[in-house]
Design a protein around this motif. Structure first.
Motif, PDB file in Angstrom:
ATOM      1  N   GLN A  19     -27.413  13.784  20.523  1.00  0.00           N
ATOM      2  CA  GLN A  19     -28.279  14.383  21.540  1.00  0.00           C
ATOM      3  C   GLN A  19     -29.510  13.503  21.683  1.00  0.00           C
ATOM      4  OE1 GLN A  19     -27.813  15.563  18.496  1.00  0.00           O
ATOM      5  NE2 GLN A  19     -29.383  17.009  17.832  1.00  0.00           N
ATOM      6  N   VAL A  20     -30.042  13.497  22.897  1.00  0.00           N
ATOM      7  CA  VAL A  20     -31.202  12.641  23.152  1.00  0.00           C
ATOM      8  C   VAL A  20     -32.440  13.275  22.526  1.00  0.00           C
ATOM      9  CG1 VAL A  20     -32.670  11.678  24.955  1.00  0.00           C
ATOM     10  CG2 VAL A  20     -30.190  11.755  25.271  1.00  0.00           C
ATOM     11  N   GLU A  21     -33.122  12.518  21.679  1.00  0.00           N
ATOM     12  CA  GLU A  21     -34.367  12.983  21.065  1.00  0.00           C
ATOM     13  C   GLU A  21     -35.531  12.382  21.856  1.00  0.00           C
ATOM     14  OE1 GLU A  21     -35.375  14.746  18.348  1.00  0.00           O
ATOM     15  OE2 GLU A  21     -33.380  15.325  17.650  1.00  0.00           O
ATOM     16  N   PRO A  22     -36.493  13.196  22.280  1.00  0.00           N
ATOM     17  CA  PRO A  22     -37.665  12.599  22.943  1.00  0.00           C
ATOM     18  C   PRO A  22     -38.459  11.771  21.934  1.00  0.00           C
ATOM     19  CG  PRO A  22     -38.014  14.947  22.537  1.00  0.00           C
ATOM     20  CD  PRO A  22     -36.605  14.645  22.126  1.00  0.00           C
ATOM     21  N   PRO A  23     -39.150  10.737  22.401  1.00  0.00           N
ATOM     22  CA  PRO A  23     -39.979   9.955  21.460  1.00  0.00           C
ATOM     23  C   PRO A  23     -41.001  10.869  20.791  1.00  0.00           C
ATOM     24  CG  PRO A  23     -39.862   8.878  23.602  1.00  0.00           C
ATOM     25  CD  PRO A  23     -39.230  10.230  23.768  1.00  0.00           C
ATOM     26  N   LYS A  24     -41.263  10.619  19.524  1.00  0.00           N
ATOM     27  CA  LYS A  24     -42.230  11.427  18.776  1.00  0.00           C
ATOM     28  C   LYS A  24     -43.499  10.589  18.625  1.00  0.00           C
ATOM     29  CE  LYS A  24     -39.092  14.594  17.283  1.00  0.00           C
ATOM     30  NZ  LYS A  24     -38.360  14.592  18.556  1.00  0.00           N
ATOM     31  N   GLU A  25     -44.619  11.187  19.053  1.00  0.00           N
ATOM     32  CA  GLU A  25     -45.899  10.502  18.900  1.00  0.00           C
ATOM     33  C   GLU A  25     -46.723  11.277  17.893  1.00  0.00           C
ATOM     34  OE1 GLU A  25     -49.120   9.908  21.841  1.00  0.00           O
ATOM     35  OE2 GLU A  25     -47.677   8.558  22.789  1.00  0.00           O
ATOM     36  N   MET A  26     -47.224  10.617  16.872  1.00  0.00           N
ATOM     37  CA  MET A  26     -47.989  11.346  15.860  1.00  0.00           C
ATOM     38  C   MET A  26     -48.923  10.407  15.127  1.00  0.00           C
ATOM     39  SD  MET A  26     -44.749  11.794  13.422  1.00  0.00           S
ATOM     40  CE  MET A  26     -43.783  11.956  14.886  1.00  0.00           C
ATOM     41  N   PRO A  37     -38.241  15.174  12.571  1.00  0.00           N
ATOM     42  CA  PRO A  37     -37.306  16.280  12.829  1.00  0.00           C
ATOM     43  C   PRO A  37     -36.432  16.582  11.613  1.00  0.00           C
ATOM     44  CG  PRO A  37     -37.265  14.705  14.641  1.00  0.00           C
ATOM     45  CD  PRO A  37     -38.114  14.101  13.561  1.00  0.00           C
ATOM     46  N   LEU A  38     -35.897  17.806  11.568  1.00  0.00           N
ATOM     47  CA  LEU A  38     -34.998  18.281  10.500  1.00  0.00           C
ATOM     48  C   LEU A  38     -35.707  18.356   9.149  1.00  0.00           C
ATOM     49  CD1 LEU A  38     -31.757  16.295  11.519  1.00  0.00           C
ATOM     50  CD2 LEU A  38     -32.385  18.624  12.148  1.00  0.00           C
ATOM     51  N   ASN A  39     -37.015  18.676   9.196  1.00  0.00           N
ATOM     52  CA  ASN A  39     -37.802  18.865   7.969  1.00  0.00           C
ATOM     53  C   ASN A  39     -37.846  17.656   7.052  1.00  0.00           C
ATOM     54  OD1 ASN A  39     -38.801  21.376   8.413  1.00  0.00           O
ATOM     55  ND2 ASN A  39     -37.037  22.436   7.516  1.00  0.00           N
ATOM     56  N   ILE A  40     -37.823  16.473   7.640  1.00  0.00           N
ATOM     57  CA  ILE A  40     -37.904  15.254   6.828  1.00  0.00           C
ATOM     58  C   ILE A  40     -39.334  14.716   6.925  1.00  0.00           C
ATOM     59  CG2 ILE A  40     -37.173  12.838   6.765  1.00  0.00           C
ATOM     60  CD1 ILE A  40     -34.362  13.885   7.492  1.00  0.00           C
ATOM     61  N   THR A  41     -39.862  14.299   5.784  1.00  0.00           N
ATOM     62  CA  THR A  41     -41.193  13.698   5.738  1.00  0.00           C
ATOM     63  C   THR A  41     -41.054  12.330   5.085  1.00  0.00           C
ATOM     64  OG1 THR A  41     -42.184  15.880   5.492  1.00  0.00           O
ATOM     65  CG2 THR A  41     -43.550  14.012   4.874  1.00  0.00           C
ATOM     66  N   VAL A  42     -41.635  11.315   5.702  1.00  0.00           N
ATOM     67  CA  VAL A  42     -41.588   9.982   5.083  1.00  0.00           C
ATOM     68  C   VAL A  42     -43.009   9.498   4.835  1.00  0.00           C
ATOM     69  CG1 VAL A  42     -39.365   9.268   6.053  1.00  0.00           C
ATOM     70  CG2 VAL A  42     -41.470   8.789   7.314  1.00  0.00           C
ATOM     71  N   GLU A  59     -32.857   8.059   6.009  1.00  0.00           N
ATOM     72  CA  GLU A  59     -32.997   9.512   5.826  1.00  0.00           C
ATOM     73  C   GLU A  59     -31.961  10.283   6.657  1.00  0.00           C
ATOM     74  OE1 GLU A  59     -34.931  11.414   3.930  1.00  0.00           O
ATOM     75  OE2 GLU A  59     -36.188   9.856   3.076  1.00  0.00           O
ATOM     76  N   TYR A  60     -31.574   9.732   7.809  1.00  0.00           N
ATOM     77  CA  TYR A  60     -30.705  10.449   8.736  1.00  0.00           C
ATOM     78  C   TYR A  60     -29.247  10.002   8.700  1.00  0.00           C
ATOM     79  CZ  TYR A  60     -34.870  12.456  10.870  1.00  0.00           C
ATOM     80  OH  TYR A  60     -36.025  13.141  11.082  1.00  0.00           O
ATOM     81  N   VAL A  61     -29.021   8.747   8.330  1.00  0.00           N
ATOM     82  CA  VAL A  61     -27.658   8.204   8.312  1.00  0.00           C
ATOM     83  C   VAL A  61     -27.268   7.937   6.866  1.00  0.00           C
ATOM     84  CG1 VAL A  61     -26.180   6.308   9.112  1.00  0.00           C
ATOM     85  CG2 VAL A  61     -28.073   7.102  10.553  1.00  0.00           C
ATOM     86  N   PRO A  62     -26.153   8.418   6.361  1.00  0.00           N
ATOM     87  CA  PRO A  62     -25.111   9.165   7.080  1.00  0.00           C
ATOM     88  C   PRO A  62     -25.250  10.684   6.979  1.00  0.00           C
ATOM     89  CG  PRO A  62     -24.309   8.516   4.937  1.00  0.00           C
ATOM     90  CD  PRO A  62     -25.737   8.037   5.020  1.00  0.00           C
ATOM     91  N   LYS A  63     -26.349  11.172   6.377  1.00  0.00           N
ATOM     92  CA  LYS A  63     -26.449  12.616   6.112  1.00  0.00           C
ATOM     93  C   LYS A  63     -26.332  13.462   7.384  1.00  0.00           C
ATOM     94  CE  LYS A  63     -30.050  13.645   3.663  1.00  0.00           C
ATOM     95  NZ  LYS A  63     -31.175  14.206   2.928  1.00  0.00           N
ATOM     96  N   PHE A  64     -27.068  13.077   8.442  1.00  0.00           N
ATOM     97  CA  PHE A  64     -27.077  13.885   9.664  1.00  0.00           C
ATOM     98  C   PHE A  64     -26.308  13.234  10.823  1.00  0.00           C
ATOM     99  CE2 PHE A  64     -31.015  15.087   7.417  1.00  0.00           C
ATOM    100  CZ  PHE A  64     -30.773  16.441   7.271  1.00  0.00           C
TER     101      PHE A  64
END
Length: 158
Positions: A19-26, A37-42, A59-64
């Motif tokens: 699914q397309v994720e919008p860019p995250k600005e923070m 996203p998905l409660n991950i903190t780096v 963090e996301y590949v291959p888990k999610f």
């Protein structure tokens, strides 16, 4: 490239995902982390954007996801000095900086500055009032300035 610091504004673009994720600005938080996203903190501080991209991907590949591409872009670092200084302006943030150093960069206080209550507003909206007369004598009160901070020097009331 240069290393990521507290207060940096980062844009993270995820692509090649189902699914397309919008860019995250923070902004990088004071503890050095960024929430994803998905409660991950780096932890982002002290890493290059390329190293952070690899870490986020892991963090996301291959888990999610089977695959994804991560792009990290760091905005130019600036802070603002307003009010009763000789050169109120936006300044480039170049590494470690304190409140008194930032005020010196802005040409120092005018004769009308209220030095006992300088307001610093962090990028997250937190406000800190600093007595710069005390900070000149006690460096522990000379707080760090981060990218995105707004320093407001108010006029003295006669």
């Amino acid at each position: 490239g240069s290393l990521i610091r507290v207060g940096d504004k980062v844009t993270i673009v995820f692509s090649d995902t189902p699914q397309v994720e919008p860019p995250k600005e923070m902004r990088v938080r004071e503890d050095g982390t960024i929430p994803l996203p998905l409660n991950i903190t780096v932890n982002a501080v002290g890493k290059t954007p390329a190293a952070l991209e690899k870490e986020i991907e892991a963090e996301y590949v291959p888990k999610f996801y089977h695959r994804m591409t991560v792009a990290v872009k760091v905005e130019e670092r600036v802070f603002y000095v307003k009010g009763q200084v000789r050169a109120a302006n936006q300044y480039i943030h170049r590494g470690q900086m304190t409140l008194l150093g930032a005020i010196a960069l802005a040409g120092d206080f005018t004769d009308y500055a209220k030095k006992t209550a300088v307001e610093v507003t962090r990028a997250d909206g937190t406000r800190i009032i600093v007595n710069c007369k005390k900070a000149q004598k006690d460096s522990r009160q000379d707080i760090p300035i981060y990218p995105g901070d707004i320093i407001e020097v108010r006029p003295r009331i006669w």
